[in-house]
Design a protein around this motif. Structure first.
Motif, PDB file in Angstrom:
ATOM      1  N   VAL A 353     -19.622 -22.413-133.586  1.00 26.10           N
ATOM      2  CA  VAL A 353     -18.593 -21.601-132.947  1.00 26.10           C
ATOM      3  C   VAL A 353     -17.241 -22.257-133.212  1.00 26.10           C
ATOM      4  O   VAL A 353     -16.996 -23.387-132.776  1.00 26.10           O
ATOM      5  CB  VAL A 353     -18.816 -21.476-131.432  1.00 26.10           C
ATOM      6  N   SER A 354     -16.384 -21.555-133.945  1.00 24.98           N
ATOM      7  CA  SER A 354     -15.050 -22.054-134.269  1.00 24.98           C
ATOM      8  C   SER A 354     -14.027 -21.145-133.603  1.00 24.98           C
ATOM      9  O   SER A 354     -14.218 -19.921-133.546  1.00 24.98           O
ATOM     10  CB  SER A 354     -14.814 -22.048-135.783  1.00 24.98           C
ATOM     11  N   SER A 355     -12.935 -21.721-133.118  1.00 23.42           N
ATOM     12  CA  SER A 355     -11.927 -20.878-132.470  1.00 23.42           C
ATOM     13  C   SER A 355     -10.540 -21.470-132.647  1.00 23.42           C
ATOM     14  O   SER A 355     -10.367 -22.683-132.830  1.00 23.42           O
ATOM     15  CB  SER A 355     -12.218 -20.726-130.965  1.00 23.42           C
ATOM     16  N   TYR A 356      -9.560 -20.569-132.578  1.00 22.08           N
ATOM     17  CA  TYR A 356      -8.152 -20.958-132.603  1.00 22.08           C
ATOM     18  C   TYR A 356      -7.418 -20.032-131.655  1.00 22.08           C
ATOM     19  O   TYR A 356      -7.649 -18.812-131.642  1.00 22.08           O
ATOM     20  CB  TYR A 356      -7.557 -20.834-134.001  1.00 22.08           C
ATOM     21  N   ASN A 357      -6.529 -20.587-130.819  1.00 19.55           N
ATOM     22  CA  ASN A 357      -5.687 -19.745-129.972  1.00 19.55           C
ATOM     23  C   ASN A 357      -4.307 -20.358-129.865  1.00 19.55           C
ATOM     24  O   ASN A 357      -4.130 -21.584-129.992  1.00 19.55           O
ATOM     25  CB  ASN A 357      -6.325 -19.562-128.584  1.00 19.55           C
ATOM     26  N   GLU A 358      -3.327 -19.495-129.643  1.00 19.25           N
ATOM     27  CA  GLU A 358      -1.948 -19.938-129.485  1.00 19.25           C
ATOM     28  C   GLU A 358      -1.242 -19.012-128.509  1.00 19.25           C
ATOM     29  O   GLU A 358      -1.655 -17.864-128.302  1.00 19.25           O
ATOM     30  CB  GLU A 358      -1.213 -19.940-130.831  1.00 19.25           C
ATOM     31  N   TYR A 359      -0.162 -19.516-127.909  1.00 20.94           N
ATOM     32  CA  TYR A 359       0.597 -18.688-126.995  1.00 20.94           C
ATOM     33  C   TYR A 359       2.018 -19.208-126.884  1.00 20.94           C
ATOM     34  O   TYR A 359       2.310 -20.378-127.178  1.00 20.94           O
ATOM     35  CB  TYR A 359      -0.061 -18.660-125.608  1.00 20.94           C
ATOM     36  N   GLU A 360       2.901 -18.324-126.463  1.00 19.03           N
ATOM     37  CA  GLU A 360       4.271 -18.653-126.097  1.00 19.03           C
ATOM     38  C   GLU A 360       4.567 -17.964-124.773  1.00 19.03           C
ATOM     39  O   GLU A 360       4.191 -16.808-124.575  1.00 19.03           O
ATOM     40  CB  GLU A 360       5.269 -18.180-127.161  1.00 19.03           C
ATOM     41  N   ALA A 361       5.234 -18.662-123.887  1.00 16.81           N
ATOM     42  CA  ALA A 361       5.531 -18.104-122.570  1.00 16.81           C
ATOM     43  C   ALA A 361       6.936 -18.489-122.159  1.00 16.81           C
ATOM     44  O   ALA A 361       7.468 -19.525-122.582  1.00 16.81           O
ATOM     45  CB  ALA A 361       4.518 -18.600-121.539  1.00 16.81           C
ATOM     46  N   ALA A 362       7.555 -17.649-121.340  1.00 19.18           N
ATOM     47  CA  ALA A 362       8.896 -17.916-120.830  1.00 19.18           C
ATOM     48  C   ALA A 362       8.979 -17.438-119.389  1.00 19.18           C
ATOM     49  O   ALA A 362       8.284 -16.494-118.988  1.00 19.18           O
ATOM     50  CB  ALA A 362       9.952 -17.217-121.686  1.00 19.18           C
ATOM     51  N   ASP A 363       9.845 -18.085-118.624  1.00 21.11           N
ATOM     52  CA  ASP A 363      10.010 -17.734-117.221  1.00 21.11           C
ATOM     53  C   ASP A 363      11.461 -17.984-116.836  1.00 21.11           C
ATOM     54  O   ASP A 363      12.045 -19.007-117.192  1.00 21.11           O
ATOM     55  CB  ASP A 363       9.075 -18.581-116.356  1.00 21.11           C
ATOM     56  N   HIS A 364      12.056 -17.028-116.116  1.00 24.45           N
ATOM     57  CA  HIS A 364      13.435 -17.130-115.640  1.00 24.45           C
ATOM     58  C   HIS A 364      13.450 -16.671-114.201  1.00 24.45           C
ATOM     59  O   HIS A 364      12.916 -15.613-113.869  1.00 24.45           O
ATOM     60  CB  HIS A 364      14.362 -16.240-116.482  1.00 24.45           C
ATOM     61  N   GLN A 365      14.071 -17.468-113.313  1.00 25.55           N
ATOM     62  CA  GLN A 365      14.105 -17.066-111.915  1.00 25.55           C
ATOM     63  C   GLN A 365      15.272 -17.727-111.185  1.00 25.55           C
ATOM     64  O   GLN A 365      15.941 -18.621-111.718  1.00 25.55           O
ATOM     65  CB  GLN A 365      12.788 -17.408-111.224  1.00 25.55           C
ATOM     66  N   ASP A 366      15.462 -17.261-109.969  1.00 28.08           N
ATOM     67  CA  ASP A 366      16.503 -17.781-109.093  1.00 28.08           C
ATOM     68  C   ASP A 366      16.041 -19.133-108.554  1.00 28.08           C
ATOM     69  O   ASP A 366      15.088 -19.210-107.784  1.00 28.08           O
ATOM     70  CB  ASP A 366      16.723 -16.787-107.944  1.00 28.08           C
ATOM     71  N   LEU A 367      16.706 -20.201-108.963  1.00 26.40           N
ATOM     72  CA  LEU A 367      16.291 -21.542-108.578  1.00 26.40           C
ATOM     73  C   LEU A 367      16.305 -21.733-107.070  1.00 26.40           C
ATOM     74  O   LEU A 367      15.365 -22.278-106.485  1.00 26.40           O
ATOM     75  CB  LEU A 367      17.197 -22.583-109.249  1.00 26.40           C
ATOM     76  N   ASP A 368      17.375 -21.283-106.421  1.00 24.13           N
ATOM     77  CA  ASP A 368      17.525 -21.543-104.998  1.00 24.13           C
ATOM     78  C   ASP A 368      16.851 -20.502-104.118  1.00 24.13           C
ATOM     79  O   ASP A 368      16.728 -20.689-102.910  1.00 24.13           O
ATOM     80  CB  ASP A 368      19.010 -21.614-104.642  1.00 24.13           C
ATOM     81  N   GLN A 369      16.442 -19.358-104.701  1.00 22.59           N
ATOM     82  CA  GLN A 369      15.742 -18.307-103.959  1.00 22.59           C
ATOM     83  C   GLN A 369      16.563 -17.778-102.780  1.00 22.59           C
ATOM     84  O   GLN A 369      16.021 -17.409-101.742  1.00 22.59           O
ATOM     85  CB  GLN A 369      14.383 -18.814-103.469  1.00 22.59           C
ATOM     86  N   THR A 370      17.892 -17.729-102.940  1.00 27.24           N
ATOM     87  CA  THR A 370      18.793 -17.203-101.918  1.00 27.24           C
ATOM     88  C   THR A 370      19.735 -16.202-102.579  1.00 27.24           C
ATOM     89  O   THR A 370      19.805 -16.114-103.814  1.00 27.24           O
ATOM     90  CB  THR A 370      19.633 -18.331-101.277  1.00 27.24           C
ATOM     91  N   PRO A 371      20.514 -15.458-101.789  1.00 28.84           N
ATOM     92  CA  PRO A 371      21.459 -14.508-102.375  1.00 28.84           C
ATOM     93  C   PRO A 371      22.711 -15.174-102.937  1.00 28.84           C
ATOM     94  O   PRO A 371      23.596 -14.478-103.423  1.00 28.84           O
ATOM     95  CB  PRO A 371      21.802 -13.594-101.189  1.00 28.84           C
TER      96      PRO A 371
END
Length: 786
Positions: A353-371
């Motif tokens: 059993v041979s396998s290869y996988n790859e991924y790219e991910a990104a995340d952007h959010q409000d650091l302080d979680q306030t208005p």
């Protein structure tokens, strides 16, 4: 939390009273589920469809002793698999899961990969307890194995379309589509193709921001294909592969503030415009100036003068947040696996059993979680892995001895970059000035190689003795680099000395490597009390390799540089399984005890994850599963799991707000219950089928019940969650070509938390955040079969 042989409940024809036998490959060879001397659950593809299980995360309501938190940690690549109370938060890519994930026999080093929507599935197998001998690396708690269907002998398939609406939220509508088709291309070649698509509108309202009004939606798709070559009677070659794309503006955390934090954020927001005017040289008048001067003297730096605003929401269940920054992220991944099976003339089987996988991910959010525009958070992640396993398996039942020998290799590379940027209101908290940036760059490269063998001996009628052994060698290289900069000039003194002073301290940069060897083993004995009843016992030693505390910020209690030590586990299990009442009842039960030395654990402490080793953790319990076919139309199931999982010794634990630290800043959590664990869980399922003049009516109900649990890795008592009762109902009209299903999920509107922790700026307070599951959801699914 459900049925060991779930497939048996619904796979049997309506006219049959006996429950069907399920064939599994839990021990790397085909066996009846009821003949495997270990705690194994298996759910067939037909059962997944009948129960409406469309993602791996839903399995936790159908399999005992597992928790699957798909959105743990509010990150794109974040899924926690917790088995019998053992597991870690998913938002830690350097911290590999304790429950190993396999897709069509190929290992996945990140638990979030391979957990796409369930379609074209032959079965899902879940092995509880250490599986470090036959399954290799990082299976110290268990194994979750997803196996897809091979191409059919004749062309066929289906297309599903679902519309659904959640009972709470800003815009709670969703559209889902799934489909698959497979069949022969020629006498020796088969092919298959499947897809999923989901478009879920935002279910969380954003108030207080002119830029955004809602978050927590998703648009995603997956496509998978396969080719199977029946080269000869002896040689079979199968190639599977797929791509996945997720575009989402979530998951978003529900916030709750303690009185002090709530008052502070309300006050700071209400002074916003005034301070900016004052900073621009405007005179606000003696009273306002005096107010500002007083707040400054108290160390509070507000940004407004008396402007009426909507205060932050303080209800962790109202599906509303109060941000100024959009949350969005994405994941793109692909994988391919090659499975070659060759049967030798003497009946032995060679499998590669041979396998290869790859991924790219990104995340952007409000650091302080306030208005307030205080800061933003940006993360990017990239990873790829290649693995190879080769096994030689003897012919089953050919004499008193069966055996398996093999070797495994994995090369895994991961890189991650995180940036905190201070925005216009950064001076509010003395965090820095607009444009200050803290950057973390980390990488981890892993090389793992192992050889293994397993032997089963039948010394006498009804008796079976077995033993397995695996030698493992792993090498890891880690690098972490912290830096600070400002594109408009020098970094401010406040950013260097303020609340983020230790988070991006360049002196916290470094590199390290480890090289480790270990040997795992298992010993099993089983006895056939009669043709329908099996008694077994086993002892196994598991292993999970060490890793590195590669996070932004100080490394915390990791002792050797930023290395987290190897984890080992000793497990004992005694079980019984069998059939009764002429095959109409199936029952399995087991008791177990596991001791984990140097248990790898983590805690979220506001802006960073703190990794460490608990000296010792243990888990013990009882698991029972039963299925019953009382009539030819009715199928019943029930499960029950009691789990006692705690830190036996954990003297260097990170402290929550209510804990008193020792001289080293640590706390003693010895005797604490492990996170995510309920003392008990139970399920009850029922399915009734009745023929109609046109087609069949199928009614199904599934109830999952759990006791109290704590989803916070720091185990702060104010995060403790009440138990819940979750009820799903489905009604299907089924014909040869069409199905129409109406359903309601979580009819009881149970409030279920996937993950909880301190709010990003809430360390030192009793403020926090939750990732919560969907509420009551209604839907209608139409299926066309061809």
């Amino acid at each position: 939390m459900s049925i060991t042989a779930c497939g048996a409940i619904v796979a049997a024809p309506a006219a049959a009273q006996q429950l069907d036998e399920i064939i599994v490959t839990a021990q790397k060879r085909e066996q009846s589920l009821l003949e495997v001397p270990a705690a194994v659950s298996a759910i067939s593809g037909d059962s997944l469809q009948s129960a409406g299980i469309e993602s791996v995360g839903e399995l936790e309501f159908y399999i005992p002793s597992i928790v699957i938190a798909e959105n743990s940690g509010s990150a794109v690549v974040a899924t926690a698999l917790v088995t019998r109370g053992i597991g870690v938060n998913g938002n830690l890519p350097y911290f590999e899961p304790s429950t190993a994930l396999f897709v069509d026999g190929a290992y996945r080093s990140r638990s979030a990969l391979g957990l796409d929507d369930l379609v074209n599935i032959d079965r899902v197998e879940f092995l509880r307890g250490p599986q470090s001998t036959l399954y290799g690396r990082n299976a110290s708690a268990g194994v979750l194995s997803v196996l897809t269907e091979r191409p059919r002998d004749e062309w066929g398939g289906f297309l599903d379309v679902t519309g659904q609406v959640e009972s709470v939220g800003e815009d709670p509508f969703g559209f889902l589509a799934r489909g698959e088709a497979s069949g022969p291309v020629s006498d020796t070649v088969g092919a298959g193709l499947s897809f999923t698509y989901r478009d879920l509108d935002d279910v969380m309202e954003v108030t207080g921001s002119p830029q955004i009004d809602s978050v927590n939606g998703e648009e995603s798709y997956t496509v998978r294909g396969q080719l199977e070559f029946k080269v000869s009677d002896a040689l079979n070659v199968r190639v599977t592969g797929g791509i996945a794309n997720r575009d989402l503006n979530g998951p978003a955390s529900e916030l709750f503030f303690d009185a002090g934090s709530f008052g502070l954020f309300t006050l700071l927001e209400s002074f916003n415009d005034g301070l900016r005017a004052r900073q621009n040289g405007e005179d606000l008048g003696a009273g306002a100036n005096a107010t500002f001067d007083g707040l400054l003297a108290l160390g509070v730096v507000p940004t407004a003068e008396g402007v009426p605003v909507t205060p932050p929401h303080n209800d962790a269940w109202d599906r509303r947040v109060h941000w100024d920054e959009q949350k969005f992220g994405g994941l793109e991944g692909s994988d391919v696996a090659l499975d070659i099976r060759y049967e030798l003339a003497n009946g032995w089987t060679l499998n590669a059993v041979s396998s290869y996988n790859e991924y790219e991910a990104a995340d952007h959010q409000d650091l302080d979680q306030t208005p307030l525009p205080i800061g933003t958070y940006e993360e990017t992640q990239e990873g790829d892995a290649i693995s190879q396993e080769i096994r030689l398996t003897s012919k089953a039942g050919d004499g008193p001895v069966d055996w398996i020998v093999g070797a495994f290799y994995l090369k895994d590379e991961l890189s991650r970059q995180v940036e905190f940027q201070i925005d216009a209101d950064g001076p509010l908290l003395g965090a820095g000035v607009n444009g200050d940036v803290g950057r973390f760059v980390g990488s981890l490269d892993t090389d793992s190689i192992s050889v293994f063998g397993d032997l089963t001996w039948r010394p006498a009628d009804k008796w079976e003795l077995a033993a397995g052994l695996r030698w493992i060698r792993e090498e890891k290289d880690a690098v972490k680099t912290n830096s600070r900069f400002n594109g408009s000039g020098p970094v401010s003194a406040a950013f260097v000395a303020g609340p983020f002073a230790s988070v991006f301290d360049p002196s916290d940069s470094g590199s390290d490597d480890l090289s480790t060897n270990d040997t795992t083993y298992s010993v099993r004995v089983s006895y056939d009390i009669n043709d329908d009843l099996l008694l077994y016992g086993l002892h196994s030693r598991g292993f999970k390799s060490g890793t590195f505390n590669i996070v932004w910020g100080p490394v915390g209690p990791a002792e050797d540089g930023f290395e987290v030590r190897n984890e080992t586990v000793d497990a004992f299990e005694l079980g019984v399984k069998g059939t009764f009442a002429d095959g109409r009842v199936q029952l399995s039960a087991d008791v177990y005890h596991q001791t984990h030395e140097d248990y790898q654990t983590a805690a979220f402490i506001g802006t960073i994850f703190n990794l460490s080793n608990a000296e010792e953790a243990s888990t013990q319990g009882l698991e029972v599963d039963a299925q019953w076919a009382p009539t030819d139309r009715l199928r019943l199931s029930a499960s029950l799991a009691f789990t006692d999982a705690e830190y036996e010794e954990f003297t260097n634990a990170p402290c929550s707000t209510v804990d008193t630290p020792d001289a080293n800043g640590n706390c003693d959590q010895s005797g604490y219950q492990l996170p995510f664990v309920s003392d008990w869980t139970a399920t009850i399922g029922a399915q009734y089928e009745r023929p109609l003049p046109l087609g069949d009516l199928i009614l199904r109900a599934d109830l999952a019940v759990a006791g109290d649990y704590n989803p916070d890795l720091q185990l702060a008592p104010y995060f403790e969650q009440d138990g819940y009762e979750r009820l799903n109902l489905r009604a299907t009209w089924s014909t040869e070509r069409f199905d129409l299903t109406g359903f309601v999920s979580n009819l009881t509107d149970a409030e279920i938390v996937d993950w909880g922790g301190a709010s990003n700026l809430g360390q030192g307070t009793t403020s926090g955040q939750f990732i919560i599951q969907s509420g009551r959801t209604f839907g209608l699914t139409g299926r066309v079969k061809f």
